[in-house]
Design a protein around this motif. Structure first.
Motif: not given
Length: 505
Positions: A350-357, A368-369, A388-396
């Protein structure tokens, strides 16, 4: 940032360093608090608690003082000129009856120490005759003393850091009694030297003790500044805790303001619109830390750029993640995704694709990341197979607490939007059983596991800096729009101060 608390090494170290207070020697511009990213406020109850350790610092100052030899000469009726010398002066049997601390509005800390009882020992040499006198007599002496000590510690700024000045130091002698060779009865020799040595001795004691107190304050300050700098630095990520504005000292608290900028790879974040105001903090707890949204966001950005927002799971942890429910549908979905292989032969990343906001809100810290998840099957002698490969926008939304020396991150609300989906068990991406299982797994097990891992990692990092050595009482972490407040009471770890004094002085 300036936590660390660490900075609780006695009245001098804490009052002078933890808050990084400074006088008006530094220029900060006409807009107070504008560049403030982190604030420390220590209230009067904390100062009173820390003042209990003042005795340790004062005793160290007395014992560590290097008293010079005292020589003098005086004309005496019938005896001619009398010359004397006091040498090998040492301090024994030191005790302190009471110490009080007062915060003053003029950026000073007043410490009053009553009845410092000390026994000075050494050697007295003397002689008397006409011209060209040679000292020919020597006796051991003891001096019983009772002293009051008044300190006004002024706080100055040098190179954007605190520099304590304890030179405003005054000793009042209630008692200064000279004994020769252990004889406690008055005699002409003792009376003779007591009369004209006392004044000189008082001056020397005042000069050397006050000089040593100032030196101890400086040593503690430098030591704790180094600890604080180390606490807010991990490899290439550094938090700038230099002063951002003039401090505030009131009768009820000391407050300091720090830049809180994050330095990474020779680049720095910029803050010029801080929302800090002193009214945002109360006075009911011992210690407060105010941290801006900007500082937390900058830390998250640096962690992303440094490749730290990555996580790998395998074996039992991977099994816990995918077997959160023991249902037939879940078992079938897991079997199809892993193609019958063991969890020990698979790995999930699991890794972050973009800088978390980062957004701080009353309900918690909103993150948000864009996140990627990849599950690979490790086949002997072959390239890993991406099952399995997924990319998702997560708001936590996360609420943070600190208990039993652990930082706990609890997700209270989460939303996931799938952006990319590739699965060998569901090539079309339309199998409802697979989709439902993965969505539920992410929300129920995946996100809590990731936040738990982050909390554990941050706890380990803070404990490696020594946070777990302190007795933190009823800590609260409160989020508001644009900032976070950590407020707590604490118990003083006396052994840390004693260890420092033994090793450093």
């Amino acid at each position: 940032m300036c936590w660390a608390g660490r900075v609780m090494l006695g009245t001098f170290s804490t009052l002078l360093v933890l808050v990084h207070t400074a006088a008006a020697a530094c220029e900060f511009g006409p807009f107070p608090y504008r560049a403030t990213g982190i604030v420390c406020r220590m209230t009067k109850p904390a100062a009173l608690l820390l003042n209990q350790e003042t005795a340790q610092v004062i005793q160290a100052a007395f014992r560590n003082a290097k008293f010079p030899n005292i020589t003098g000469e005086r004309s005496m009726r019938l005896l001619g000129r009398v010359a004397y010398g006091l040498s090998n002066i040492q301090v024994n049997d030191l005790s302190i009856e009471r110490s009080e601390v007062e915060l003053k509005e003029d950026n000073a800390i007043h410490i009053s120490i009553q009845n410092v009882s000390a026994l000075f020992k050494g050697t007295l040499t003397y002689g008397y005759s006409g011209a060209c006198l040679q000292l020919s007599h020597s006796v051991d002496f003891e001096i019983e003393s009772s002293i009051d000590l008044q300190l006004n510690i002024n706080l100055m700024c040098q190179k954007q850091q605190v520099a304590p000045d304890a030179s405003d130091c005054y000793l009042a002698f209630h008692k200064l009694t000279l004994h020769l060779q252990g004889d406690k009865q008055p005699g002409w020799l003792k009376q003779l030297f007591t009369d004209f040595i006392s004044f000189t001795l008082k001056l020397v004691l005042k000069r050397e003790v006050c000089k040593e107190i100032n030196a101890v304050a400086q040593t503690l300050t430098n030591f704790v500044l180094d600890l604080a700098a180390n606490f807010v630095r991990d490899k290439d990520i550094i938090v700038d805790i230099s002063l951002a504005s003039d401090p505030v000292i009131t009768a009820n608290y000391i407050e300091s303001h720090h830049k809180g900028l994050v330095l990474y790879n020779n680049t720095s974040s910029v803050l010029s619109d801080s929302v800090f105001s002193p009214s945002l903090l109360t006075e009911s707890r011992m210690l407060y830390f105010w941290i801006s949204e900007h500082s937390l966001s900058s830390l998250a950005a640096a962690a992303f750029l440094d490749g730290r927002l990555e996580l790998s799971l395998r074996g039992d942890k991977l099994q816990e993640l995918f077997e959160m429910e023991d249902t037939e549908a879940q078992q079938k979905a897991v079997q199809r995704i892993f193609q019958g292989t063991s969890y020990n032969d698979s790995v999930a990343k699991v890794w972050s694709l973009s800088q978390p906001q980062i957004s701080l809100q009353p309900e918690g810290t909103v993150v948000r990341s864009s996140v990627a998840v990849e599950v690979s099957i490790l086949l002997a002698g072959e390239e890993p197979l991406v099952a399995l490969y997924m990319e998702k926008e997560v708001t936590l939304t996360i609420q943070a607490t600190y208990a039993e020396k652990k930082l706990i991150l609890q997700p209270v609300d989460s939303r996931v939007e799938m952006k990319v989906f590739k699965c060998t068990a569901d090539p079309s991406g339309e199998d409802p059983s697979i989709q439902s299982f993965l969505q539920n797994m992410i929300l129920v097990a995946g996100i809590p596991e990731v936040t738990s891992r982050i909390g554990s990692a941050l706890t380990s990092l803070m404990n490696s800096k020594g946070l777990d050595l302190f007795d933190i009482i009823n800590p609260e972490i409160i989020t508001r729009k644009g900032y976070i407040i950590a407020q707590l009471d604490f118990g003083f770890p006396s052994h840390l101060l004693l260890n420092f004094l033994e090793k450093s002085l």
